[in-house]
Design an enzyme around this catalytic site. Structure first.
Site, short mmCIF file in Angstrom:
data_model
loop_
_atom_site.label_atom_id
_atom_site.label_comp_id
_atom_site.label_asym_id
_atom_site.label_seq_id
_atom_site.Cartn_x
_atom_site.Cartn_y
_atom_site.Cartn_z
N CYS A 12 0.87 -1.17 0.00
CA CYS A 12 0.00 0.00 0.00
C CYS A 12 0.91 1.22 0.00
O CYS A 12 2.04 1.15 -0.46
CB CYS A 12 -1.00 -0.03 1.16
SG CYS A 12 -0.29 0.16 2.80
N ARG A 18 -3.51 -0.71 5.26
CA ARG A 18 -4.02 -1.81 4.44
C ARG A 18 -3.06 -2.99 4.30
O ARG A 18 -3.46 -4.15 4.51
CB ARG A 18 -4.40 -1.29 3.05
CG ARG A 18 -5.56 -0.33 3.09
CD ARG A 18 -5.76 0.37 1.77
NE ARG A 18 -4.67 1.34 1.56
CZ ARG A 18 -4.51 2.05 0.46
NH1 ARG A 18 -5.35 1.89 -0.55
NH2 ARG A 18 -3.51 2.91 0.35
N ASP A 122 -8.04 3.59 1.03
CA ASP A 122 -7.24 3.79 2.23
C ASP A 122 -8.11 4.33 3.37
O ASP A 122 -8.72 5.38 3.23
CB ASP A 122 -6.12 4.79 1.93
CG ASP A 122 -5.05 4.85 3.01
OD1 ASP A 122 -5.23 4.26 4.09
OD2 ASP A 122 -4.02 5.50 2.75
#
Length: 154
Positions: A12, A18, A122
């Site tokens: 990420c 994440r 996100d």
């Protein structure tokens, strides 16, 4: 001699929300199902040594996982070489890895399509419910990805 575990690198942006959740969820599911994998996570713009976001830790703790010892790290040539598959959350992550680490191009795959979406948004800076929603979306994607691995890895 048994084959080595299949190696997954989750990517990420900052490696604090994440991708650490994906790493933890993949390892949890693999343990439950007896899959032979190793998992790590990294970020395209990560600082080294940052803890997972508090709400990421909480969201994973809610399902029996633990991110308390997670430390962020950037994507490196060594991680790209190590990985059999690089699973990214957004198109820009794929683009970054391709540009910075061209040798990993064939290993890159979007994680979102395994759960029915293109990208995984996100949750950084959001309320806990958004982190839980992200966790659940990531879990669905990770489990679907792992379930399609060749039988020799399962």
């Amino acid at each position: 001699m048994p084959e080595r575990p299949y190696r997954l690198l989750f990517v990420c942006t900052a490696n604090i929300c994440r991708s650490p959740m994906a790493e933890a969820l993949a390892l949890m599911y693999a343990t439950q199902r007896g899959f032979s994998i190793e998992a790590k996570s990294a970020g395209t713009h990560a600082l080294s040594g940052e803890p997972a976001a508090p709400n990421s830790q909480r969201a994973i703790r809610d399902v029996g996982g633990d991110l308390a010892t997670h430390q962020s790290q950037p994507v490196t040539p060594e991680l790209v070489d190590w990985a059999d598959r690089i699973l990214v959350m957004e198109m820009r992550h794929a683009q970054h890895v391709r540009e910075e680490h061209p040798a990993g191009d064939a290993k890159i795959q979007m994680l979102g399509p395994f759960g029915g979406s293109m990208e995984i948004a996100d949750p950084y800076g959001s309320w806990i419910f958004r982190y839980r929603s992200s966790r659940d979306e990531i879990r669905k994607c990770v489990e679907a990805f792992l379930d399609q691995l060749p039988a020799r890895l399962r």
